[in-house]
Design a protein around this motif. Sequence first.
Motif, PDB file in Angstrom:
ATOM      1  N   ASP A   1       0.827  -1.209   0.000  1.00 11.84           N
ATOM      2  CA  ASP A   1       0.000   0.000   0.000  1.00 11.84           C
ATOM      3  C   ASP A   1       0.860   1.257   0.000  1.00 11.84           C
ATOM      4  O   ASP A   1       0.587   2.220  -0.718  1.00 11.84           O
ATOM      5  CB  ASP A   1      -0.909  -0.033   1.226  1.00 11.84           C
ATOM      6  CG  ASP A   1      -2.193   0.760   1.038  1.00 11.84           C
ATOM      7  OD1 ASP A   1      -2.872   0.567   0.019  1.00 11.84           O
ATOM      8  OD2 ASP A   1      -2.526   1.563   1.928  1.00 11.84           O
ATOM      9  N   GLN A   2       1.917   1.260   0.814  1.00 14.09           N
ATOM     10  CA  GLN A   2       2.794   2.429   0.888  1.00 14.09           C
ATOM     11  C   GLN A   2       3.562   2.614  -0.420  1.00 14.09           C
ATOM     12  O   GLN A   2       3.789   3.747  -0.858  1.00 14.09           O
ATOM     13  CB  GLN A   2       3.773   2.297   2.052  1.00 14.09           C
ATOM     14  CG  GLN A   2       4.735   3.473   2.208  1.00 14.09           C
ATOM     15  CD  GLN A   2       4.027   4.791   2.439  1.00 14.09           C
ATOM     16  OE1 GLN A   2       3.068   4.861   3.202  1.00 14.09           O
ATOM     17  NE2 GLN A   2       4.474   5.850   1.773  1.00 14.09           N
TER      18      GLN A   2
ATOM     19  N   CYS B   1       2.421   1.886  -3.324  1.00 12.47           N
ATOM     20  CA  CYS B   1       1.428   2.526  -4.195  1.00 12.47           C
ATOM     21  C   CYS B   1       1.328   4.016  -3.880  1.00 12.47           C
ATOM     22  O   CYS B   1       1.274   4.859  -4.790  1.00 12.47           O
ATOM     23  CB  CYS B   1       0.063   1.876  -4.015  1.00 12.47           C
ATOM     24  SG  CYS B   1      -0.096   0.200  -4.635  1.00 12.47           S
ATOM     25  N   ASN B   2       1.283   4.349  -2.591  1.00 23.31           N
ATOM     26  CA  ASN B   2       1.139   5.750  -2.179  1.00 23.31           C
ATOM     27  C   ASN B   2       2.281   6.611  -2.705  1.00 23.31           C
ATOM     28  O   ASN B   2       2.065   7.747  -3.141  1.00 23.31           O
ATOM     29  CB  ASN B   2       1.097   5.850  -0.651  1.00 23.31           C
ATOM     30  CG  ASN B   2      -0.195   5.311  -0.072  1.00 23.31           C
ATOM     31  OD1 ASN B   2      -1.182   5.143  -0.784  1.00 23.31           O
ATOM     32  ND2 ASN B   2      -0.193   5.025   1.221  1.00 23.31           N
TER      33      ASN B   2
ATOM     34  N   ARG C   1      -9.032   0.034  -3.636  1.00 20.16           N
ATOM     35  CA  ARG C   1      -8.415  -0.252  -2.341  1.00 20.16           C
ATOM     36  C   ARG C   1      -9.381   0.124  -1.235  1.00 20.16           C
ATOM     37  O   ARG C   1     -10.034   1.177  -1.283  1.00 20.16           O
ATOM     38  CB  ARG C   1      -7.119   0.551  -2.223  1.00 20.16           C
ATOM     39  CG  ARG C   1      -6.351   0.387  -0.917  1.00 20.16           C
ATOM     40  CD  ARG C   1      -6.620   1.520   0.056  1.00 20.16           C
ATOM     41  NE  ARG C   1      -5.626   1.584   1.130  1.00 20.16           N
ATOM     42  CZ  ARG C   1      -5.796   2.236   2.270  1.00 20.16           C
ATOM     43  NH1 ARG C   1      -6.916   2.905   2.504  1.00 20.16           N
ATOM     44  NH2 ARG C   1      -4.835   2.249   3.168  1.00 20.16           N
TER      45      ARG C   1
ATOM     46  N   MET D   1      -7.535  -5.054   4.885  1.00 19.21           N
ATOM     47  CA  MET D   1      -7.165  -4.249   3.719  1.00 19.21           C
ATOM     48  C   MET D   1      -7.463  -5.084   2.479  1.00 19.21           C
ATOM     49  O   MET D   1      -7.096  -6.259   2.403  1.00 19.21           O
ATOM     50  CB  MET D   1      -5.687  -3.859   3.751  1.00 19.21           C
ATOM     51  CG  MET D   1      -5.280  -2.980   2.573  1.00 19.21           C
ATOM     52  SD  MET D   1      -3.586  -2.380   2.713  1.00 19.21           S
ATOM     53  CE  MET D   1      -3.780  -1.178   4.030  1.00 19.21           C
TER      54      MET D   1
ATOM     55  N   HIS E   1      -7.419  -5.129  -1.827  1.00 20.35           N
ATOM     56  CA  HIS E   1      -7.023  -4.551  -3.110  1.00 20.35           C
ATOM     57  C   HIS E   1      -7.705  -5.319  -4.233  1.00 20.35           C
ATOM     58  O   HIS E   1      -7.714  -6.554  -4.229  1.00 20.35           O
ATOM     59  CB  HIS E   1      -5.505  -4.616  -3.313  1.00 20.35           C
ATOM     60  CG  HIS E   1      -4.750  -3.643  -2.460  1.00 20.35           C
ATOM     61  ND1 HIS E   1      -4.111  -4.013  -1.284  1.00 20.35           N
ATOM     62  CD2 HIS E   1      -4.503  -2.306  -2.625  1.00 20.35           C
ATOM     63  CE1 HIS E   1      -3.515  -2.952  -0.756  1.00 20.35           C
ATOM     64  NE2 HIS E   1      -3.740  -1.914  -1.531  1.00 20.35           N
TER      65      HIS E   1
END
Length: 364
Positions: free
Chosen positions: A67-68, A70-71, A214, A356, A358
């Motif tokens: 996730d990070q 992606c961020n 997400r 979480m 996706h």
Amino acid sequence: MTRLVVDAVKDAGVDKQDIQSLVFTLPRPYTRQKYFHTFLMGQLRLSCRGNVMEVMGNGMTAALAFDQACNDIMLGRSEVSLALGINMESAVSAAEHMMSSMRTTGDVDFHTSAGFTPIAWYAMDAMRYMHEHGATREELCSVAVKNRFHASMNPLAQYRKPVTLEEVVQQRPIVEPLGLYDVPPRGDGAACLVLASEDVARELGRPYVLVKGRGFFHDGSHQISDVPNDMIAFESARQAASVAYEQAGISAKDVDVAELYAPCTIVEVLVSEAIGLIPKGHGARAAFNGETRLGGHIPISTSGGLTSRGHPAYVTSLYNYVELAEQLRGRAGERQVKNAQFGLATGELGNYNAAMIHVMEAKQ
């Protein structure tokens, strides 16, 4: 780990200098080399302007790393990011690992002193599910049989020898009603995924996987809620999935393949129901009837899942994303889901007090 990074970057077709962000899963506390992320940067001779960091979130650690990564791309810090990590549970004894696990996942003044292990959560879930929906031990065990069949075709799987329903049922109990094959093995493992902006992916001129949606939700409890609730509803998974589906512009019926963070057979059943892949109360029966097997209505855990592919906990979710990347690019070999367009992966913090989700889409 260095070999995996080199292989992943080569497979993606990007150049080393394009990588401007690396998000690592935090290694186990008994790992001899501290600051493993900067140590590996030195081995790779990589310099980055985006981010180099380690993240930690119990069972959700690897999902958070993904996730990070992606961020960092969405925030413009990097055009190409790596989500990667390594987990070496064999470095300590099972007893030492379990003592640490109990102190991590339970209330040290209540659960830990009673010897309340994470598997005990799931055993209670199983008992409740069997009570409410009339599910049988054989139906739950069929999840393990299905996952071992899938694992038999996965070269990454820890256990690849097929098992029969009778063999699963006859295994020694771990926490009633869960037997040895209902629960995950201890495992070592490492994984590395290459993420990029869609512009970069298109320019590479090869099939890629788009992160389409997400969702995240935490119910405000520490693993097991002390507030009376429906313990098998997995409300966090339901709410996270709802957001992910909305962002992706799809519904549960559009999902072609799912890789679930499911440490035990019962967890796969409950998550599949919570996120809408299977009607409530029918998850165990669906597995028994072959609906979640390759060729079935909705193939789940085509990698073999945590019970057979393995569960190196701090990198487990990365393995789930690897499987979806293979499926959605048509590279899963014998276990390929035909014409897979949408895939879904779940991550768990603890008994799905947080989830979480996706949703991913195949792109040519």
